[in-house]
Design a protein around this motif. Structure first.
Motif, PDB file in Angstrom:
ATOM      1  N   ASP A 322       0.836  -1.206   0.000  1.00 60.63           N
ATOM      2  CA  ASP A 322       0.000   0.000   0.000  1.00 60.63           C
ATOM      3  C   ASP A 322       0.871   1.257   0.000  1.00 60.63           C
ATOM      4  O   ASP A 322       0.648   2.198  -0.781  1.00 60.63           O
ATOM      5  CB  ASP A 322      -0.883   0.045   1.246  1.00 60.63           C
ATOM      6  CG  ASP A 322      -2.005  -0.978   1.254  1.00 60.63           C
ATOM      7  OD1 ASP A 322      -2.273  -1.584   0.205  1.00 60.63           O
ATOM      8  OD2 ASP A 322      -2.617  -1.155   2.325  1.00 60.63           O
ATOM      9  N   ALA A 323       1.828   1.276   0.900  1.00 57.24           N
ATOM     10  CA  ALA A 323       2.678   2.456   1.068  1.00 57.24           C
ATOM     11  C   ALA A 323       3.413   2.801  -0.218  1.00 57.24           C
ATOM     12  O   ALA A 323       3.479   3.972  -0.624  1.00 57.24           O
ATOM     13  CB  ALA A 323       3.675   2.218   2.206  1.00 57.24           C
ATOM     14  N   ARG A 324       3.966   1.795  -0.849  1.00 58.42           N
ATOM     15  CA  ARG A 324       4.764   2.043  -2.063  1.00 58.42           C
ATOM     16  C   ARG A 324       3.892   2.504  -3.228  1.00 58.42           C
ATOM     17  O   ARG A 324       4.270   3.417  -3.978  1.00 58.42           O
ATOM     18  CB  ARG A 324       5.526   0.780  -2.423  1.00 58.42           C
ATOM     19  CG  ARG A 324       6.628   0.440  -1.427  1.00 58.42           C
ATOM     20  CD  ARG A 324       7.839   1.319  -1.632  1.00 58.42           C
ATOM     21  NE  ARG A 324       8.637   0.810  -2.739  1.00 58.42           N
ATOM     22  CZ  ARG A 324       9.637   1.463  -3.304  1.00 58.42           C
ATOM     23  NH1 ARG A 324       9.938   2.691  -2.910  1.00 58.42           N
ATOM     24  NH2 ARG A 324      10.330   0.921  -4.296  1.00 58.42           N
ATOM     25  N   VAL A 325       2.728   1.882  -3.408  1.00 57.35           N
ATOM     26  CA  VAL A 325       1.848   2.287  -4.505  1.00 57.35           C
ATOM     27  C   VAL A 325       1.296   3.683  -4.251  1.00 57.35           C
ATOM     28  O   VAL A 325       1.185   4.502  -5.173  1.00 57.35           O
ATOM     29  CB  VAL A 325       0.714   1.260  -4.692  1.00 57.35           C
ATOM     30  CG1 VAL A 325      -0.297   1.756  -5.723  1.00 57.35           C
ATOM     31  CG2 VAL A 325       1.276  -0.084  -5.120  1.00 57.35           C
ATOM     32  N   LEU A 326       0.947   3.986  -3.008  1.00 60.82           N
ATOM     33  CA  LEU A 326       0.453   5.316  -2.672  1.00 60.82           C
ATOM     34  C   LEU A 326       1.479   6.383  -3.042  1.00 60.82           C
ATOM     35  O   LEU A 326       1.140   7.410  -3.671  1.00 60.82           O
ATOM     36  CB  LEU A 326       0.131   5.388  -1.185  1.00 60.82           C
ATOM     37  CG  LEU A 326      -0.284   6.753  -0.626  1.00 60.82           C
ATOM     38  CD1 LEU A 326      -1.573   7.228  -1.276  1.00 60.82           C
ATOM     39  CD2 LEU A 326      -0.440   6.694   0.881  1.00 60.82           C
ATOM     40  N   ALA A 327       2.729   6.181  -2.665  1.00 57.60           N
ATOM     41  CA  ALA A 327       3.778   7.162  -2.975  1.00 57.60           C
ATOM     42  C   ALA A 327       3.985   7.292  -4.476  1.00 57.60           C
ATOM     43  O   ALA A 327       4.134   8.404  -5.004  1.00 57.60           O
ATOM     44  CB  ALA A 327       5.076   6.753  -2.287  1.00 57.60           C
ATOM     45  N   ARG A 328       3.982   6.151  -5.157  1.00 56.55           N
ATOM     46  CA  ARG A 328       4.182   6.177  -6.610  1.00 56.55           C
ATOM     47  C   ARG A 328       3.080   6.960  -7.304  1.00 56.55           C
ATOM     48  O   ARG A 328       3.351   7.792  -8.191  1.00 56.55           O
ATOM     49  CB  ARG A 328       4.217   4.736  -7.134  1.00 56.55           C
ATOM     50  CG  ARG A 328       4.545   4.596  -8.616  1.00 56.55           C
ATOM     51  CD  ARG A 328       4.194   3.194  -9.095  1.00 56.55           C
ATOM     52  NE  ARG A 328       2.749   3.006  -9.159  1.00 56.55           N
ATOM     53  CZ  ARG A 328       2.160   1.794  -9.217  1.00 56.55           C
ATOM     54  NH1 ARG A 328       2.890   0.688  -9.172  1.00 56.55           N
ATOM     55  NH2 ARG A 328       0.852   1.717  -9.318  1.00 56.55           N
ATOM     56  N   GLU A 329       1.834   6.732  -6.915  1.00 56.09           N
ATOM     57  CA  GLU A 329       0.719   7.391  -7.585  1.00 56.09           C
ATOM     58  C   GLU A 329       0.626   8.872  -7.223  1.00 56.09           C
ATOM     59  O   GLU A 329       0.298   9.698  -8.083  1.00 56.09           O
ATOM     60  CB  GLU A 329      -0.588   6.670  -7.246  1.00 56.09           C
ATOM     61  CG  GLU A 329      -0.671   5.258  -7.791  1.00 56.09           C
ATOM     62  CD  GLU A 329      -0.516   5.192  -9.302  1.00 56.09           C
ATOM     63  OE1 GLU A 329      -0.922   6.163  -9.992  1.00 56.09           O
ATOM     64  OE2 GLU A 329       0.018   4.188  -9.808  1.00 56.09           O
ATOM     65  N   LEU A 330       0.910   9.227  -5.983  1.00 61.02           N
ATOM     66  CA  LEU A 330       0.906  10.648  -5.629  1.00 61.02           C
ATOM     67  C   LEU A 330       1.991  11.405  -6.375  1.00 61.02           C
ATOM     68  O   LEU A 330       1.795  12.547  -6.796  1.00 61.02           O
ATOM     69  CB  LEU A 330       1.084  10.819  -4.124  1.00 61.02           C
ATOM     70  CG  LEU A 330      -0.160  10.700  -3.248  1.00 61.02           C
ATOM     71  CD1 LEU A 330       0.209  10.884  -1.787  1.00 61.02           C
ATOM     72  CD2 LEU A 330      -1.230  11.710  -3.656  1.00 61.02           C
ATOM     73  N   ALA A 331       3.156  10.769  -6.535  1.00 62.12           N
ATOM     74  CA  ALA A 331       4.253  11.435  -7.229  1.00 62.12           C
ATOM     75  C   ALA A 331       3.947  11.633  -8.708  1.00 62.12           C
ATOM     76  O   ALA A 331       4.417  12.607  -9.320  1.00 62.12           O
ATOM     77  CB  ALA A 331       5.535  10.618  -7.072  1.00 62.12           C
ATOM     78  N   ALA A 332       3.161  10.743  -9.290  1.00 57.80           N
ATOM     79  CA  ALA A 332       2.887  10.805 -10.725  1.00 57.80           C
ATOM     80  C   ALA A 332       1.657  11.638 -11.062  1.00 57.80           C
ATOM     81  O   ALA A 332       1.477  12.037 -12.217  1.00 57.80           O
ATOM     82  CB  ALA A 332       2.703   9.385 -11.281  1.00 57.80           C
ATOM     83  N   ALA A 333       0.810  11.930 -10.074  1.00 56.60           N
ATOM     84  CA  ALA A 333      -0.482  12.545 -10.355  1.00 56.60           C
ATOM     85  C   ALA A 333      -0.385  14.052 -10.547  1.00 56.60           C
ATOM     86  O   ALA A 333       0.506  14.717 -10.004  1.00 56.60           O
ATOM     87  CB  ALA A 333      -1.457  12.244  -9.213  1.00 56.60           C
ATOM     88  N   ALA A 334      -1.361  14.588 -11.269  1.00 58.24           N
ATOM     89  CA  ALA A 334      -1.433  16.034 -11.480  1.00 58.24           C
ATOM     90  C   ALA A 334      -1.948  16.757 -10.243  1.00 58.24           C
ATOM     91  O   ALA A 334      -1.668  17.938 -10.041  1.00 58.24           O
ATOM     92  CB  ALA A 334      -2.336  16.331 -12.680  1.00 58.24           C
TER      93      ALA A 334
END
Length: 429
Positions: A322-334
Motif C-alpha cells: 500500500d505504502a509504495r503504490v500510494l507514494a508512486r501514484e501521488l508522485a505521478a499525479a497532477a
C-alpha cells in the motif's frame, strides 16, 4: 505537497519512508507517547521485502530477521503433511523474513527520524476528526498527555491508524463492525533451542478445533532463537464483536489444556507455552471489504483499509505494498485527489480479494480431512492424501500468501525517479 499520516505503526512508517523517497514531504502523528518494541512475530513476504530493500533497508532486515526456508503443515502429532519452500528457496529474488513486530517498527521509526528529521514523527497525538476542502485537509489531533487539541493542515491525510482506525470511522460512520471468526488466539514469544533447520514455520493441527503455529523470529546468544508461537482454538460462534484489545493479557491455564500431549520429536508444545513469560489473547477478526476507501484528499492504508485474518501471514506485507503504490501514484499525479484515486483503484480490489480468501480458511478442510482419515497419526502422508489433494492444498495456501515468482522478479521497480536532494540514495533510480 505535504502529507499527514495518522498512525506510526508498520503501515504509517512504511508510508512515510515511501513518500520521502518519492520526494513528497510528510509528517506522522502517532497516538502512543513513547513507542516501544511491543508485540510478537510477523512475516514479511518477498513482495514486501523487495519494497523495503528498495527503500534502503535490506541490511537492517537481514540483521533483524530470520530468512525462512519452509512453511510446513503437520497434523497434531507433528506428522508432516505438506512442506512449502519459502523465499529464496521458492525462487524469489528476495527472502521471506520472520521478525519481531516491535523490533521491525523500531527499525522503521529510526529510519524515518534519520531521513526525515526528528520532528517528522509527532508522538502522543491521536487523530479525532478532520475536514477537507478544495485546497487541503485540516486534522484535529488530541494530545494524550495534556488533553489539548491542536490542528494540523496538510494537502493529504492518510489513515494508517490500524484496525480501530479513527480516519476510517469518520469516512465510514456506518461501516461494518469487527467480525469474529469464532477463533480465539493466544500468542507469545520466548527464547529456545532451534527446531528442525532453524528456519521453518510449523503449522500443526487445524483451527477448526485447535492449531499451533511456531517459527523463529530472531537469533540470540549461544545459538538460541527467539521463537514466536500462536495458538488458535475455535471457542465460539462467528459474528460481530464490539472490539479487540491487542494488549489483553492471556493466561497459561486457558491455553495449555488445548495442547496437552502435543509433543513432537522436534518440538514440545506444552513446554514452549509454559516457558513463555507473557501471553497475549485476542479474537481472530477482520472487517468486510469496503466499497471505497477514501474521498478527495483522504485515504486509508494497511489494517485501517483491509484488516484480514492472519492465516496467510500477509497483512503486514500488504501494508508495505500500500505504502509504495500510494507514494508512486501521488508522485505521478497532477493533483492529490487523482493520485489517491489511482492508488485505491489498484490496491482496493486486490486486498479485498485477499480479505475474502483468508476468511475461507482454505487449508483447514484438508487438514481436518487428515485428522478424520488418520486420527492417531500417520507414517507417510501418501497413505492419507492423494497427490491431487496435496497439490490443491499447496495452491490454496499460495493463493492467500504468495505473488507469482516470475512476475515479482521481473516487474519494473516501483521506485520514483527524484531530481534533487530530497531522497538521494533512498529508493531512487
Amino acid at each position: 505537497m505535504r502529507v499527514l499520516i495518522a498512525g506510526g505503526g508498520i503501515a504509517g512508517l512504511s508510508t512515510a519512508l515511501s513518500l520521502h523517497a518519492a520526494g513528497i514531504g510528510c509528517t506522522v502523528a502517532e497516538s502512543v507517547a513513547e513507542p516501544r518494541p511491543l508485540g510478537v512475530g510477523i512475516n514479511l513476504q518477498p513482495h514486501a521485502v523487495r519494497e523495503l530493500t528498495e527503500l534502503g533497508l535490506g541490511g537492517e532486515l537481514a540483521a533483524l530477521g530470520v530468512p525462512m526456508n519452509y512453511l510446513t503443515f503437520t497434523d497434531r502429532f507433528g506428522g508432516v503433511i505438506l512442506p512449502l519452500p519459502r523465499g529464496s528457496l521458492a525462487g524469489y529474488a528476495w527472502p521471506q523474513y520472520a521478525v519481531h513486530r516491535g523490533e521491525l517498527q523500531m527499525t522503521l521509526l529510526a529510519a524515518v527520524r534519520e531521513r526525515l528529521g526528528e520532528d517528522a514523527v509527532m508522538t502522543g497525538l491521536a487523530l479525532e476528526d478532520f475536514t477537507q476542502d478544495g485546497t487541503g485537509v485540516t486534522a484535529v489531533l488530541r494530545d494524550v498527555r495534556t488533553g489539548r487539541a491542536r490542528r494540523e493542515r496538510a494537502d493529504v491525510l492518510v489513515g494508517a491508524d490500524g484496525i480501530h482506525s479513527a480516519v476510517r470511522a469518520r469516512l465510514h460512520p456506518t461501516g461494518g463492525p469487527l467480525l469474529w471468526s469464532g477463533i480465539r488466539m493466544w500468542r507469545g514469544v520466548t527464547e529456545g533451542e532451534p527446531f528442525l533447520d532453524g528456519a521453518t514455520q510449523i503449522v500443526a493441527g487445524s483451527n477448526l478445533s485447535a492449531k499451533f503455529v511456531v517459527y523463529p523470529i530472531g537469533r540470540r546468544a549461544g545459538g538460541r532463537l527467539l521463537t514466536n508461537w500462536v495458538a488458535e482454538v475455535m471457542t465460539g460462534a462467528p459474528g460481530p464483536v464490539a472490539g479487540a484489545d491487542w494488549s489483553r493479557p492471556g493466561r497459561h491455564q486457558d491455553v495449555l489444556p488445548h495442547f496437552e500431549g502435543w509433543r513432537f520429536p522436534y518440538l514440545d508444545v506444552p513446554a514452549l507455552i509454559a516457558a513463555t513469560e507473557r501471553i497475549l489473547e485476542y479474537p481472530m477478526v477482520d472487517r468486510d471489504p469496503l466499497p471505497w476507501w477514501g474521498r478527495g484528499r483522504v485515504t486509508l492504508v494497511g489494517d485501517a483499509a483491509h484488516p484480514m485474518y492472519p492465516v496467510g501471514a500477509n497483512g503486514g506485507s500488504q501494508a508495505v505494498l500500500d505504502a509504495r503504490v500510494l507514494a508512486r501514484e501521488l508522485a505521478a499525479a497532477a493533483d492529490p485527489a487523482s493520485g489517491l484515486a489511482a492508488y485505491e483503484a489498484e490496491r482496493r480490489p486486490a486486498t479485498g480479494e485477499l480479505v475474502l480468501a483468508h476468511r475461507e480458511l482454505p487449508m483447514e478442510k484438508t487438514i481436518a480431512m487428515v485428522a478424520e482419515r488418520a486420527p492417531d497419526g500417520f507414517d507417510d502422508v501418501a497413505d492419507v492424501l492423494t497427490s491431487q489433494e496435496l497439490a490443491e492444498m499447496a495452491a490454496a495456501q499460495r493463493r492467500i500468501t504468495d505473488t507469482d515468482v516470475r512476475l515479482l522478479n521481473e516487474r519494473p521497480s516501483w521506485s520514483v525517479r527524484v531530481r534533487g536532494p530530497e531522497a538521494a540514495g533512498e529508493g531512487t533510480e
